[in-house]
Each structure stands twice: as structure tokens, then as C-alpha cells.
Design an enzyme around this catalytic site. Sequence first.
Site: not given
Ligand code: COA
Length: 378
Positions: A162
Amino acid sequence: MSTAGSTTGTAITGSGVWHPETVISNAELCEAFNVWVRRENAAHAAEIAAGTREPLRESTPEFIEKASGIKQRYVADRSGILDPERMIPNIPDRPDDQLAIQAEWAVHAARRALTQAGREGKDVDYVVLAASNLQRLYPALAIEVLDALGGAGSALDMALGCSSATMAITLASEAVQLGKARCAVAVTPELTTGFINWRDRDSHFIFGDAAVALVVEPVASARPGSYEVLSTRSMARFSSNIRNNGGFLNRCDPARQFDADKLFYQQGRRVFKDVVPLAARFIGEHLAAAGVAATDVARFWLHQANSNMNDLIAQRLLGRRPTALEAPLILEEFANTASAGSAIAFSKYSDDLPAGALGLMASFGAGCSLGSLLLRRR
Ligand code: COA
């Protein structure tokens, strides 16, 4: 760990964004994904009932918007992504005598950037084409772009997750600073939909397609309103939190050739936790080295992966929540466009600042890699 450079003497004289017109909303994406989830769970109902297999869980538009700020994404193709039987975009292979798709996207964005700079394709003497994922190894896409623009000089491809775009702009700026180029184009065609695992609930919603280009020239000949590059900074620290093992060796191990690690995958929560303090410190150090207070920066064009993450980084820097114009977001419309995000934010939100205003473009992502450029409007 961190390198800094004063690149005074160069300026970003033009920028341009291009994206496919096709859109997929969160609702459409989840609908197709959930059809597939239900089919998979039905196909494995006996194992799920016996407790030997976990049922797949559905994806929701509400989660996506709340967790990331994303509402939709531009895509090269909807038909394959939204087909629960396929869940891969349909992007036909092109014959060798046709412009490659990433080169084509790069040319679209570069032409827009050159128009803003008041230059033509024939003026271009240096192209750095950088993206998180490149469609082929050689010939370099950058050379194809240089040729298609009608320019002459040198060109190279590079990939740095990125931070690909910020590093490309840095390299273009350094080439101009060294007198190796007079009209350099840094261009980032991010065809992200080709490397997403559309069957992965945790990451199927993250990315969108777009290309962005910036023109870098000597400040002495830069048009009024361009952005002088005051200094650049970059940093690398190895991490496997974000990874894609796709590559030319994949076919050499047929048993693992199509495993999920051959596409984008990440430890999303760990990335979030690690990157927020790291990026805030990195940007803070860049500003401190330049003798600039964060509150004197009119605009932060931050990497666009997650709205909550950007809010937190800007809060750490400013000591308060940023306004929408201090750290603009493009996530709602574009989703995460991998390395193109901060440059797209720059392109969309740089016309309104007054002469003398300071802005900082910064990226953070796979590698782990970080890059930033401190800019001043002329
Ligand atoms: N739809 C519904 N629920 C979902 C889901 C989806 N697509 N994906 C995950 N969940 C749920 C999970 O199951 C979890 O629920 P649970 O605790 O009951 O199991 C809850 O949502 C939280 O999951 P989590 O993975 O901890 O989500 P998060 O708040 O960390 O958000 C991201 C996920 C990926 C959006 C976030 O972590 C993020 O943006 N991280 C940085 C990523 C990044 O910058 N990457 C660089 C790429 S260039």
C-alpha cells in the site's frame, strides 16, 4: 529503519484519477456472498450438524459500513464477482499487441494528470508505475505506458504494497531532483478486484479498482497552484500481517497452487492495532524533522484503508478529531484502492488550499511499509 530526504526543487504539477464506471454496493456484494454461504452450508449440512465443520457466516452491509466506512466500490467487472458460482471478476486476457489492462488504466489517469499539468504525452521522460499487484513480470508495464503516451526516456515498475504510490512519487521526485528527468509521471493502476478472495467474509468488502497519476517537474518550471515537494520520508519493517503469496512459483506446487494464501489476506485487527500508533509516530517524526507542527498542516491525505483508523491517526497528530477537510476520506465512494488511496485523496482534495498551505500525503500498509511527502502549495 526510517529514511528521509529533502527533495526541494521539485513539484507535483498535475494529478488525475480514473476508475471503471461499474459499481457494486455493499448490499449487492453481501447478497451474492450470502447466497454462496447458504449454498455451502446446505452442501455441508451433515458435517455442520455433526459438529465436524463450522458453518460459514453471512456478511452484512451494516458491519461493512460501520467497520470500514466503505459504502461501494468501483470494479472492472460485476458479473463474475456477483455470480455465486464464480466469485471472481471476468477480465478477458488480451493479446500481446493490445495495451495491457493495467497499462490502459495507467494511461487514462496519466493523461488526466498531464492535462492538469499543461503537458502532453510527448513531454514525459520518466514513468514509475507502482501498484500493490502487477499483472505481469515483464515487459515492464511502465514502458508500455511511456510508449502509449508518446514519451521517451526511462521507465520502471515497482511494488511496495500500500505504499507503492507514495514511493513512486518519491522516486519520480528524486529523478527530477537529480536532473534525470524533467517531466516524470508516477502512476498507480490498482486493479484490486483481481486479487481479492471474494469468498472471505473478513476481507471481501475491502477493495475497489482505480488508477491515479501524478506529474512531477522541476519547481522552477512548475505552474502556479502546483505543490512543491518539501521533503519525503519512508520506512520499512518486515511483517506478514498483510500478505499475498501469488507468484510465478505457485504452479510448482500443484497441491497448494490455488490455496487462499495466493490471494490477499490479512490479520485485519492486528493491522489496525499496529498501524495506528506506528503511522502516527512516523508522520509525527516527519513533521518534527521538517520543523512543522501538525496543527500547521492544512490537510492530511492519508492512506484510505479504514475511516476509523484514519480518524485515530489524525487525532493522535492533532490532539483532537480532524474535520472532514483536514483528513478527507474517499472510502465511501472508492473503498480501499490499495496504494492509490492517499494520492486519490490528494487529487480530489487539493484545489481549494491557498498558496503557502502545507499538506502531507502518507501511506501505510503491507510490508510493513510507510511513506510520506510534505507538500506546500505554490
Ligand atoms: N459481516 C458481518 N460481520 C462481520 C464481517 C462481515 N463481513 N466480518 C467480520 N464480522 C464480525 C466478526 O465475526 C466479529 O464478530 P464476533 O466477535 O461476533 O465474531 C466482528 O464482526 C468484529 O470482527 P473483526 O474482524 O474484529 O472486525 P474489525 O472491527 O477489526 O474490522 C476490518 C475488520 C478489516 C475492517 C478492520 O480490522 C480493519 O480495517 N483493519 C485494518 C485493515 C487494513 O488497513 N488493511 C490494509 C489493507 S491495505
